[in-house]
Design an enzyme around this catalytic site. Structure first.
Site, PDB file in Angstrom:
ATOM      1  N   HIS A 114     -18.734  66.243 -42.893  1.00  0.00           N
ATOM      2  CA  HIS A 114     -19.524  65.181 -42.275  1.00  0.00           C
ATOM      3  C   HIS A 114     -19.363  63.836 -42.982  1.00  0.00           C
ATOM      4  O   HIS A 114     -19.424  62.789 -42.333  1.00  0.00           O
ATOM      5  CB  HIS A 114     -20.998  65.599 -42.284  1.00  0.00           C
ATOM      6  CG  HIS A 114     -21.852  64.863 -41.307  1.00  0.00           C
ATOM      7  ND1 HIS A 114     -21.674  64.943 -39.945  1.00  0.00           N
ATOM      8  CD2 HIS A 114     -22.894  64.006 -41.491  1.00  0.00           C
ATOM      9  CE1 HIS A 114     -22.561  64.174 -39.328  1.00  0.00           C
ATOM     10  NE2 HIS A 114     -23.305  63.601 -40.246  1.00  0.00           N
ATOM     11  N   ASP A 133     -17.212  70.338 -40.950  1.00  0.00           N
ATOM     12  CA  ASP A 133     -18.540  69.720 -40.806  1.00  0.00           C
ATOM     13  C   ASP A 133     -19.597  70.795 -40.549  1.00  0.00           C
ATOM     14  O   ASP A 133     -19.553  71.490 -39.535  1.00  0.00           O
ATOM     15  CB  ASP A 133     -18.522  68.717 -39.647  1.00  0.00           C
ATOM     16  CG  ASP A 133     -19.732  67.799 -39.650  1.00  0.00           C
ATOM     17  OD1 ASP A 133     -20.801  68.214 -40.150  1.00  0.00           O
ATOM     18  OD2 ASP A 133     -19.621  66.673 -39.147  1.00  0.00           O
ATOM     19  N   HIS A 162     -24.277  53.101 -39.019  1.00  0.00           N
ATOM     20  CA  HIS A 162     -24.248  54.282 -39.892  1.00  0.00           C
ATOM     21  C   HIS A 162     -25.099  55.413 -39.323  1.00  0.00           C
ATOM     22  O   HIS A 162     -25.785  55.278 -38.303  1.00  0.00           O
ATOM     23  CB  HIS A 162     -24.729  53.919 -41.307  1.00  0.00           C
ATOM     24  CG  HIS A 162     -26.170  53.479 -41.377  1.00  0.00           C
ATOM     25  ND1 HIS A 162     -27.225  54.359 -41.321  1.00  0.00           N
ATOM     26  CD2 HIS A 162     -26.722  52.242 -41.515  1.00  0.00           C
ATOM     27  CE1 HIS A 162     -28.372  53.709 -41.430  1.00  0.00           C
ATOM     28  NE2 HIS A 162     -28.102  52.418 -41.530  1.00  0.00           N
ATOM     29  N   SER A 200     -22.401  59.908 -36.704  1.00  0.00           N
ATOM     30  CA  SER A 200     -23.514  60.849 -36.611  1.00  0.00           C
ATOM     31  C   SER A 200     -24.627  60.314 -35.705  1.00  0.00           C
ATOM     32  O   SER A 200     -24.380  60.012 -34.542  1.00  0.00           O
ATOM     33  CB  SER A 200     -24.032  61.146 -38.023  1.00  0.00           C
ATOM     34  OG  SER A 200     -24.937  62.217 -38.037  1.00  0.00           O
TER      35      SER A 200
END
Length: 495
Positions: free
Chosen positions: A464, A436, A215, A289
């Site tokens: 995002h 984003d 993540h 990310s």
């Protein structure tokens, strides 16, 4: 008429940029002063509550070497912690942005003085036929050397990470400013490995391949387990072992108060928690990310094992020649502007150690109240797993991870991307939301420029978070196709 409209838009745009810069200067100058005040407030609070005058990154240096035996060496923006003991020499890389974050006023003053000096030197050099310039070049050639500096503030902050006199100093878990609820502290009663949510074929079936999900910043494994995991087909669930982790310092994983959350620490914990205990020999990686940086580093480290690499909104900012990598990336990620709002939020989190700690104190420590209010206002329609991922971390974890991973790896990413391009044959796929505002779409195209074989898919009207949340069924199908293609084409290299 069209010309008049274009000129009017240009004037409004210019006016907006000027106002944004002017207001930003005022606001962030105030925040510079506020952070200094909060520095003193937290030192006093820490001392009275924890009986410890805890040093911070804005403290002044006192001694080069402390009894901990740790020294911070810094050269040209590259920083390393040298840990000395009787048996080993340990190096841990950290970002110089942790302790080099000049105030906005000082930066503007320095820029103004430098510009005036440059104009004066250029004028004098032109008048004297270049004599001054030649003299300066001669002096520089004869005097410039590789220099090291030592920052003892960080040395003091690291004292708890090495045994002193054979005993490990105690650190309160959690700290007074961190949440002490059962969910946030569950890790303190368990093992020292990451929290891993695994899904494997049921019954006697055996998985043919493994997938690791990583993540992003202030998130958790639920970003994957509550979205794409339920949407995989039965064929996929009977073929793959799926591992979603909570990164060190986030979710239900350990949040040690004495950790610096360096790249090495994050990678070591992933290997210790997933790869080694589950005997993972080859695997696919899916990362979002900040997790993309860890994915690239992990792929390079396990070059012969990675079968495919799927990156969502990778934060890659090519550093111009001559620029200091860490500082350049910090200014790209956190430009110290009040608009757009996301830039304002990231700037406060990145530039101000004590303001960001206050935000964590207000939000993370009281997350049960905010979750209750969110459910009340939305009539329990909000996706609570996103709130849990956002709230369940400590300031120490978020602060160090942001600087040491996003900023600290700025000079390494080119090397990682080159290694993936030249040393790995795995399939590389990149997804990015067109809207984003956290990481611009250009970052994904920057990655593709380094790895020409990478496929970039820009999804319209997604940002995002909604690059996954809200299109999880579609994204699950896309992942299945990537894994199927990668496995059938035999792209992976052998160990």
């Amino acid at each position: 008429m069209a010309s008049l409209v274009c000129k009017t838009k240009a004037i409004f745009s210019l006016t907006g940029r000027v106002m944004n810069k002017a207001i930003s200067f005022i606001v962030f100058s105030f925040l510079d002063l506020l952070d200094l005040l909060l520095c003193f407030v937290y030192k006093v609070a820490d001392f009275f509550i924890e009986a410890e005058w805890k040093p911070c990154y804005c403290s002044s240096a006192k001694e080069a070497i402390t009894s901990s035996g740790k020294i911070l060496l810094s050269e040209q923006g590259e920083s390393k912690i040298v840990c000395l003991s009787s048996t080993r020499l340990e190096l841990e890389e950290i970002s110089d942005t942790l302790y080099t974050r000049p105030s906005l006023v000082s930066e503007v003053s320095k820029l103004t003085v430098s510009e005036l000096k440059r104009l004066k030197v250029d004028h004098a050099a032109a008048a004297s036929g270049g004599t001054i310039r030649q003299s300066c070049e001669k002096i520089m050639k004869g005097t410039v050397r590789s220099t090291f500096t030592i920052n003892s503030t960080i040395v003091e902050m690291l004292q708890g990470k090495i045994n002193i006199g054979g005993q490990q100093p105690s650190h309160p878990i959690p700290r007074w400013s961190d949440c002490d609820c059962k969910f946030c502290t569950s890790w303190s009663c368990s093992s020292d490995s990451l929290f891993v949510k695994a899904e494997a074929p049921k019954g006697s079936g055996k998985a043919k391949e493994d997938v690791l999900f990583i993540h992003g910043f202030i998130s958790s494994s639920a970003f994957w387990t509550e979205t794409v995991f339920p949407n995989f087909t039965n064929v996929t669930k009977s073929t793959y072992r799926l591992f979603a982790i909570d990164l060190l310092g986030f979710g239900r994983s350990p949040k040690p108060t004495d950790s610096l959350y360096t790249l090495k620490e994050h990678l070591d914990m992933i290997e210790k928690s997933v790869i080694e205990p589950n005997e993972v020999k080859s695997f696919h990686i899916v990362a979002h990310s900040l997790g993309c940086i860890l994915a690239l580093a992990l792929a390079v480290k396990h070059a012969g094992s990675v079968k495919s690499l799927t990156l969502l909104a990778p934060p890659y900012y090519p550093v111009p020649k001559g620029a200091q990598a860490t500082q350049y990336v910090m200014r790209r990620v956190a430009p110290r502007h009040v608009w757009p709002p996301i830039a304002f939020g990231v700037s406060m989190a990145c530039w101000y150690e004590h303001i960001s700690r206050t935000i964590c104190l207000l939000i993370c420590k009281n997350h049960r109240l905010w979750e209750f209010l969110a459910k009340l206002v939305t009539r329990n329609r909000i996706r609570t797993f996103l709130l849990e991922g956002f709230f369940c971390h400590t300031h120490n974890a978020a602060w160090h991870t942001l600087h040491n991973i996003i900023c600290g790896t700025a000079s390494k990413l080119d090397g990682y991307l080159d290694a993936v391009r030249d040393g790995l044959k795995c399939d590389v796929n990149i997804f990015h939301g067109r809207d984003d505002e956290v990481i611009p779409v250009e970052c994904s195209y920057n990655v593709q420029a380094k790895i020409p074989r990478a496929r970039v898919k820009v999804v319209e009207k997604k940002d995002h978070i909604t690059i996954v949340v809200g299109r999880q069924r579609t994204f699950a199908r896309e992942l299945e196709e990537i894994w199927k293609r990668s496995s059938s084409s035999g792209n992976s290299t052998s160990s």
